[in-house]
Design an enzyme around this catalytic site. Structure first.
Site, PDB file in Angstrom:
ATOM      1  CG  HIS A 201     -11.399   7.252   0.830  1.00  0.00           C
ATOM      2  ND1 HIS A 201     -11.925   8.482   1.189  1.00  0.00           N
ATOM      3  CD2 HIS A 201     -10.077   7.396   1.146  1.00  0.00           C
ATOM      4  CE1 HIS A 201     -10.699   9.041   1.738  1.00  0.00           C
ATOM      5  NE2 HIS A 201      -9.732   8.612   1.632  1.00  0.00           N
TER       6      HIS A 201
ATOM      7  NE  ARG B 139      -5.430   2.984  -1.486  1.00  0.00           N
ATOM      8  CZ  ARG B 139      -4.815   4.182  -1.088  1.00  0.00           C
ATOM      9  NH1 ARG B 139      -3.826   4.353  -0.499  1.00  0.00           N
ATOM     10  NH2 ARG B 139      -5.566   5.272  -1.167  1.00  0.00           N
TER      11      ARG B 139
ATOM     12  CD  GLU C  54      -8.239   2.067   3.321  1.00  0.00           C
ATOM     13  OE1 GLU C  54      -7.032   2.457   4.246  1.00  0.00           O
ATOM     14  OE2 GLU C  54      -8.284   2.779   2.264  1.00  0.00           O
TER      15      GLU C  54
ATOM     16  NE  ARG D 235      -6.768  15.520   0.119  1.00  0.00           N
ATOM     17  CZ  ARG D 235      -7.077  14.248   0.002  1.00  0.00           C
ATOM     18  NH1 ARG D 235      -7.941  13.627  -0.603  1.00  0.00           N
ATOM     19  NH2 ARG D 235      -6.472  13.525   0.869  1.00  0.00           N
TER      20      ARG D 235
ATOM     21  CG  ASN E  75      -1.985   0.784   1.271  1.00  0.00           C
ATOM     22  OD1 ASN E  75      -1.990   1.885   0.613  1.00  0.00           O
ATOM     23  ND2 ASN E  75      -3.037   0.474   2.233  1.00  0.00           N
TER      24      ASN E  75
END
Ligand code: ADP
Length: 407
Positions: A187, A99, A391, A248, A7
């Site tokens: 995501h 990923r 994840e 962000r 990842n």
């Protein structure tokens, strides 16, 4: 089956080795037998490595490199040798799962990596300039040192790849559709994991559930999940759209961007920096992108920190309302990731707006560090779950499913 999960972040690399025995996937996520985290964002030219094994071995190291291929080679060496050894050689690994952030419109499922897949990941780097090249570097590093290992790409966009056109297409000119400018969503691996996990916790079939999964970390996004598929989501063409995030902005009036770019001393790069790094909780509070520090500052009476929190919650409620309309009803609201799992006041505030639907949270359960539990009151019309996202485990499961299918 031994599955290595890679990842990649922009200046970080996580690696986990899972071992799945038996003919079916376990009901509960397994812990990795080996786990390595590397970060080279702190000191130029140096990587800080932290390794732990299921048997309790721990090792911290600093190595003089910031080259991802070298770091991956070093990590595999630590897996095969020394105090953190768990295998004798890399050939014991059955599959390496990566990923991959952007799969574009072509990749709607996980795939075994071929030359064509690599070319597509490289091509899609124009849509994910930080992440896709890093993912490709990881793939090539494995290929270079252990060419014979099967590698799988698990795309963060795949879970959202069945959005209906009305949710995916921006109301700009039609040429945008032809140019691939559309909502991709991100995501996805986390939203997918949380959807499966929610169904398991509720003892329901995922195909019968309407869920809103709220991934609230440094980056934040919601997904409206119906019949196990994302039918709407807040991130868009890039991970800048939607909710207010750590640093962000989330969605802003595009007219602001035109206005700023018309200023004589403004540039595209400056705008990019402002929207990605100097906005959100950090930009409004002037303190931090970290919700814990915002909370601290509010306790000290800082009004900009309070404003940052108020906007964050307002946006969250606003978009949950949007997802609710897309779903036409709701069985469970799911909170996950750093903020979603650890900030009871955010869960309470977001939920409060939907009290009129009969959604009620149990404040006792909400504040007692819930993990993978339902925090709604028994009479609530909507279940409210807090789920620890996994994840890397979801990537391992995707690899397992893909390899078992081809058996
Ligand atoms: P990423 O999005 O980078 O994967 P995480 O999901 O781990 O990151 O989320 C990190 C964020 O979670 C932190 O920046 C912080 O805002 C928030 N966070 C972590 N722990 C807590 C906590 N105990 N209380 C409130 N917020 C927290």
């Amino acid at each position: 089956m031994k599955i290595l999960v890679l990842n990649a972040g922009s200046s970080s690399q996580k690696s986990c080795l899972y071992e799945i025995t038996g003919e079916t996937l376990p009901e509960e996520p397994l812990k990795p037998i080996w786990e390595g985290k590397v970060d080279w964002s702190h000191e130029q030219g140096f990587a800080e490595i932290e390794v732990k094994t299921a048997k309790g071995e721990k090792l911290q190291e600093k190595i003089p490199t910031d080259s991802r291929p070298r770091i991956i080679a070093h990590m595999l060496d630590m897996m095969c040798n020394g105090s953190t050894q768990v295998i004798s050689q890399p050939s014991e690994i059955d599959v390496v799962g990566h990923r991959v952030v952007h799969g574009g419109q072509e990749y709607r499922e996980s795939v075994v990596i071929t030359e064509d897949v690599k070319k597509a990941i490289a091509r899609l780097a124009s849509l994910a300039p930080t992440h896709n090249p890093a993912n490709l570097e990881g793939i090539k590093a494995i290929e270079k040192h252990w060419g014979s290992l099967t590698q799988v790409a698990v795309f963060d966009t795949a879970f959202h790849s069945h959005l209906p056109d009305a949710a995916a297409i921006y109301p700009g000119p039609y040429e945008w559709v032809e140019q691939g400018i559309r909502r991709y969503g991100f995501h996805g691996i986390s939203h997918q994991y949380c959807s499966h996990r929610a169904a398991r916790i509720l003892g329901r079939d995922l195909a019968s559930l309407r869920l809103i999964t709220c991934h609230l970390g440094n980056g934040c996004s919601l997904a409206a999940v119906k019949n196990g598929r994302s039918i709407d989501t807040t991130m868009g063409f890039t991970p800048l759209d939607g909710l207010m995030m750590g640093s962000r902005s989330g969605a802003v009036d595009p007219g602001i961007l035109i206005h700023l770019l018309r200023q004589p001393d403004y540039s595209v790069d400056k705008l990019d920096y402002v929207l990605n790094h100097a906005s959100g909780l950090h930009g409004i509070s002037g303190i931090s992108n970290d919700m814990r520090q915002i909370r601290e500052a509010i306790l000290q009476g800082n009004s900009r920190a309070q404003l940052a929190l108020d906007i964050y919650v307002h946006r969250l409620q606003f978009y949950i309302g949007g997802m609710l309309a897309s779903l036409g009803g709701l069985d469970a609201l799911v909170f996950t990731a750093g903020v979603g799992e650890n900030a009871p006041e955010i869960r309470a505030a977001a939920s409060e707006a939907f009290g009129f639907l009969g959604l009620k949270i149990d404040h006792e359960k909400n504040t007692h560090k819930p993990v993978d539990v339902d925090i709604a009151t028994p009479d609530s019309t909507v279940r409210v779950l807090v789920i620890h996202t996994e994840e890397d485990w979801e990537i391992a499961c995707e690899c397992w499913r893909l390899l078992k299918q081809s058996d």
